[in-house]
Design a protein around this motif. Structure first.
Motif, short mmCIF file in Angstrom:
data_model
loop_
_atom_site.label_atom_id
_atom_site.label_comp_id
_atom_site.label_asym_id
_atom_site.label_seq_id
_atom_site.Cartn_x
_atom_site.Cartn_y
_atom_site.Cartn_z
N ASP A 146 0.81 -1.21 0.00
CA ASP A 146 0.00 0.00 0.00
C ASP A 146 0.85 1.27 0.00
N ARG A 180 -5.02 -14.84 7.95
CA ARG A 180 -5.83 -13.62 8.03
C ARG A 180 -6.63 -13.58 9.34
N GLN A 183 -4.37 -12.93 12.28
CA GLN A 183 -3.95 -11.53 12.38
C GLN A 183 -5.02 -10.70 13.09
N ALA A 184 -6.27 -11.01 12.82
CA ALA A 184 -7.36 -10.29 13.47
C ALA A 184 -7.51 -10.70 14.94
N ARG A 204 -1.90 -7.66 -5.75
CA ARG A 204 -3.18 -6.95 -5.60
C ARG A 204 -4.33 -7.74 -6.25
N LEU A 207 -5.29 -10.72 -3.99
CA LEU A 207 -6.01 -10.32 -2.79
C LEU A 207 -7.42 -9.85 -3.11
N GLN A 208 -7.57 -9.13 -4.21
CA GLN A 208 -8.90 -8.66 -4.60
C GLN A 208 -9.79 -9.81 -5.04
N LYS A 211 -10.78 -11.72 -2.06
CA LYS A 211 -11.42 -10.87 -1.04
C LYS A 211 -10.71 -10.99 0.31
N LEU A 212 -9.38 -10.92 0.26
CA LEU A 212 -8.56 -11.00 1.47
C LEU A 212 -8.10 -9.61 1.88
N SER A 213 -8.35 -9.27 3.12
CA SER A 213 -7.89 -8.00 3.67
C SER A 213 -6.80 -8.29 4.70
N LEU A 214 -5.56 -7.90 4.38
CA LEU A 214 -4.41 -8.20 5.23
C LEU A 214 -3.62 -6.94 5.52
N ASP A 215 -3.09 -6.85 6.72
CA ASP A 215 -2.15 -5.79 7.04
C ASP A 215 -0.72 -6.28 6.79
#
Length: 272
Positions: A146, A180, A183-184, A204, A207-208, A211-215
């Motif tokens: 990012d 994932r 991490q949460a 990208r 992940l899109q 539908k994975l949201s990772l820091d």
């Protein structure tokens, strides 16, 4: 290190030591029965199978809540979920019972089992000594997906889990939802996802699509983390304590249960 890397492949040292222990056990059993009309080899194979089953059952029972949502995963032993102490206890108990019932195999069985256990314990001790070395978080700076960059050594002060992965790697993709969720859940631990050698666009897209949201998704375009930690096989997950010292390594796919086991070990007091 818990594996021997051969190109992109990784061979588990635990499996190597277990094989060596069984071969020595069989050899000693054959030597001890050379002048007797008995054969302990079938008994030794039975002991091995039952001990491995006992180790798996004990592990699944301990982390049953993580297996009950997908019962089929109980038989998927690729996650490496075994309880070595439970396996040893099962082996010793069954060997003692068989020796009590069959006097003619008592001495050969005792010698063979003792030899195998010594070889196995020596292997475990060697693995533990190797993993408890002073290997630290690599001195590398990686680009953030990012934007910006992250120096891995800047994370010293908290436990850190570094996952080495790639979008083309099937076991990496399978374990990603587990990581994932972890991490949460484990907010006191920093999770880092270091993609090995791919472009930002490829990561990208993956992940899109999933539908994975990772820091902390990082790009290790030169594979430097893998080289510095001797972790070229994928996926590999590295566990560093709050001092930045490597205290654990898992090469291969993680399940929620095996990750919880490693996280528990990471939080234990007394790590170097």
């Amino acid at each position: 290190m818990g594996t021997i890397n051969v190109g992109p492949f990784a061979i588990s040292l635990g499996l190597i030591y277990l094989t060596a222990a069984m071969l020595f056990s069989l050899a000693v059993g054959k030597w001890a029965t050379r002048s007797r009309n008995v054969d302990v080899e079938p008994t030794l194979w039975t002991l091995l199978v039952v001990a491995v089953l006992g180790a798996r059952i004990a592990f699944v029972a301990r982390y049953f809540d993580m297996y009950k949502t997908s019962p089929w995963s109980v038989v998927d032993i690729r996650d490496g979920g075994f309880s070595a102490p439970a396996g040893m206890l099962v082996l010793i108990a069954l060997a003692a019972w068989l020796a009590w019932r069959r006097r003619e195999v008592r001495m050969p069985l005792a010698l063979a089992v003792s030899t195998g256990m010594v070889i196995w314990l020596m292997g475990l001790a060697a693995m533990m000594a190797n993993e408890s070395g002073r290997e630290e978080l690599p001195q590398v700076e990686l680009a953030r997906l990012d934007g910006g960059a992250l120096r891995l050594r800047s994370l010293v002060g908290k436990p850190v889990v570094v996952n080495l992965w790639a979008t083309w790697c099937p076991p990496c993709r399978r374990e990603m939802p587990v990581l994932r969720d972890a991490q949460a859940q484990y907010r006191d631990i920093v999770f880092v996802f270091a993609d090995q050698g791919e472009s930002a666009d490829a990561v990208r897209r993956y992940l899109q699509t999933e539908k994975l949201s990772l820091d902390n998704v990082l790009l290790d375009s030169s594979l430097e983390v893998g080289r510095q930690t001797d972790s070229m096989a994928l996926p590999t997950t590295l566990f560093f304590n709050e001092k930045g010292v490597l205290v654990g390594r898992r090469t291969g796919e993680l399940s929620a249960a095996t990750l919880a086991q490693r996280i528990g070990s990471l939080r234990m007091p007394g790590h170097p």
